[in-house]
Scaffold this motif. Structure first.
Motif, PDB file in Angstrom:
ATOM      1  N   ARG A  20       0.828  -1.209   0.000  1.00 31.44           N
ATOM      2  CA  ARG A  20       0.000   0.000   0.000  1.00 31.44           C
ATOM      3  C   ARG A  20       0.861   1.256   0.000  1.00 31.44           C
ATOM      4  N   GLY A  21       2.162   1.065  -0.082  1.00 30.38           N
ATOM      5  CA  GLY A  21       3.052   2.222  -0.151  1.00 30.38           C
ATOM      6  C   GLY A  21       3.219   2.951   1.159  1.00 30.38           C
ATOM      7  N   LEU A  22       2.956   2.265   2.277  1.00 28.57           N
ATOM      8  CA  LEU A  22       3.054   2.920   3.585  1.00 28.57           C
ATOM      9  C   LEU A  22       4.410   2.680   4.251  1.00 28.57           C
ATOM     10  N   ALA A  23       5.103   1.607   3.856  1.00 27.89           N
ATOM     11  CA  ALA A  23       6.414   1.302   4.426  1.00 27.89           C
ATOM     12  C   ALA A  23       7.267   0.688   3.334  1.00 27.89           C
ATOM     13  N   GLU A  24       8.570   0.601   3.595  1.00 26.93           N
ATOM     14  CA  GLU A  24       9.424  -0.054   2.610  1.00 26.93           C
ATOM     15  C   GLU A  24      10.559  -0.814   3.293  1.00 26.93           C
ATOM     16  N   ARG A  25      10.992  -1.862   2.611  1.00 25.01           N
ATOM     17  CA  ARG A  25      12.138  -2.656   3.055  1.00 25.01           C
ATOM     18  C   ARG A  25      13.376  -2.159   2.333  1.00 25.01           C
ATOM     19  N   ARG A  26      14.437  -1.886   3.123  1.00 23.74           N
ATOM     20  CA  ARG A  26      15.723  -1.574   2.498  1.00 23.74           C
ATOM     21  C   ARG A  26      16.761  -2.533   3.059  1.00 23.74           C
ATOM     22  N   PRO A  27      17.811  -2.820   2.291  1.00 29.10           N
ATOM     23  CA  PRO A  27      18.864  -3.708   2.806  1.00 29.10           C
ATOM     24  C   PRO A  27      19.389  -3.163   4.128  1.00 29.10           C
ATOM     25  N   ALA A  28      19.536  -4.026   5.127  1.00 30.94           N
ATOM     26  CA  ALA A  28      20.081  -3.583   6.417  1.00 30.94           C
ATOM     27  C   ALA A  28      21.579  -3.364   6.265  1.00 30.94           C
ATOM     28  N   PRO A  29      22.091  -2.267   6.838  1.00 30.08           N
ATOM     29  CA  PRO A  29      23.489  -1.876   6.604  1.00 30.08           C
ATOM     30  C   PRO A  29      24.505  -2.945   7.011  1.00 30.08           C
ATOM     31  N   ARG A  30      24.350  -3.545   8.185  1.00 30.03           N
ATOM     32  CA  ARG A  30      25.391  -4.451   8.697  1.00 30.03           C
ATOM     33  C   ARG A  30      25.063  -5.932   8.551  1.00 30.03           C
ATOM     34  N   ASP A  31      23.880  -6.251   8.022  1.00 27.08           N
ATOM     35  CA  ASP A  31      23.446  -7.650   7.992  1.00 27.08           C
ATOM     36  C   ASP A  31      22.685  -7.907   6.697  1.00 27.08           C
ATOM     37  N   ARG A  32      23.346  -8.623   5.781  1.00 30.38           N
ATOM     38  CA  ARG A  32      22.737  -8.794   4.468  1.00 30.38           C
ATOM     39  C   ARG A  32      21.603  -9.804   4.444  1.00 30.38           C
TER      40      ARG A  32
END
Lengths: 154, 154
Positions: free
Chosen positions: B91-103
């Motif tokens: 619904r475009g309310l949140a997003e997943r981004r790669p976590a900086p220290r844990d792939r």
DNA sequence: TATTGTTATACTCTATAACTATA
DNA sequence: TATAGTTATAGAGTATAACAATA
């Protein structure tokens, strides 16, 4: 809305929950979850789930109550009540008898075995309540009941 | 165990519920049911269920939190969290981004639209809380929070 | 015409096991 | 070897519709 800057859950795994904790509804849910879990494990050894306990209590206190009456008190729809009552009768804890004035209905009664199981369950529930309220003084317990009643009132 | 003799629910349809009403667990459940119902209907017009509201709050307060952190705070198992997060991202309310220290992990963030929906939801929740606590004085509300916290404490 | 009990069904929530990719 | 995310699945709890028997 950002409170922890952008490093939350990266350095220390501490999560801000102040916003939720300020809501009475969230606190209510947490307390209820904990109490329900302990309630369930207290009764599990005798094969009684919370809903079955409530049914045994109401039938025991109101012998002859018909199914729709039981469902109304416990907020269980009549369609969902049928398999639950079957569970009690199938285990010999309750029985359906023809209702005296209404040939559509069944009057519900505990069997002697049902009374026994209810007594055992009540004992377990009493010690469960003691455990849950251990941190509260007598007056605090009364206050809690009053405040909850005000919230639940109609 | 019989209290109403044998004519309960025959003459007057009054059902004895004293035994259940004496239990704090039962009162808790009733209060929580009422609050949850009002909470749900308060958020329904904007398509937010209680669980989605809690997720928006925690992500908004802890930007970058990873899924298992969110699940731990809200007591949602990681397997059950996946479709819920999909719902927010879809619904475009949140997003997943790669976590900086844990792939292995995804960091979660609200979108600007998610922030807007959260603000609108918070406003609705605030008026919901006012409604639920209308019968309680200020000190009574504080007392209730304290007592609930004592019960929910670990 | 309305109500009691019943069956069937569907939808949400929750719980568990197994897989993958990374740690 | 353990952990994060994912998929599949199964069990509760809950909700609605429809039917037979009776009110």
């Amino acid at each position: 809305m950002a409170v922890n800057s952008d490093v939350a859950a990266v350095e220390p795994p501490e999560v801000q929950t102040n916003l939720l904790n300020g809501l009475v509804g969230y606190r209510l849910r947490q307390a209820q979850n904990r109490v329900l879990a302990d309630f369930s494990t207290s009764l599990a050894p005798i094969g009684i789930r919370p809903v079955l306990f409530a049914m045994l209590v109401v039938i025991g206190t109101n012998p002859g109550i018909i199914q729709i009456g039981l469902g109304t008190v416990l907020h269980i729809q009549r369609a969902n009540l049928v398999p639950l009552i079957n569970e009690l009768t199938g285990r010999g804890l309750a029985e359906r008898r023809p209702a005296p004035r209404d040939r559509r209905a069944f009057a519900l009664y505990l069997t002697p075995e049902g009374e026994q199981v209810l007594d055992e369950a009540m004992a377990r529930v009493r010690s469960h309540e003691k455990r849950m309220l251990a941190r509260l003084s007598g007056p605090e317990r009364e206050t809690l009941i009053e405040l909850l009643a005000k919230i639940a009132a109609e």
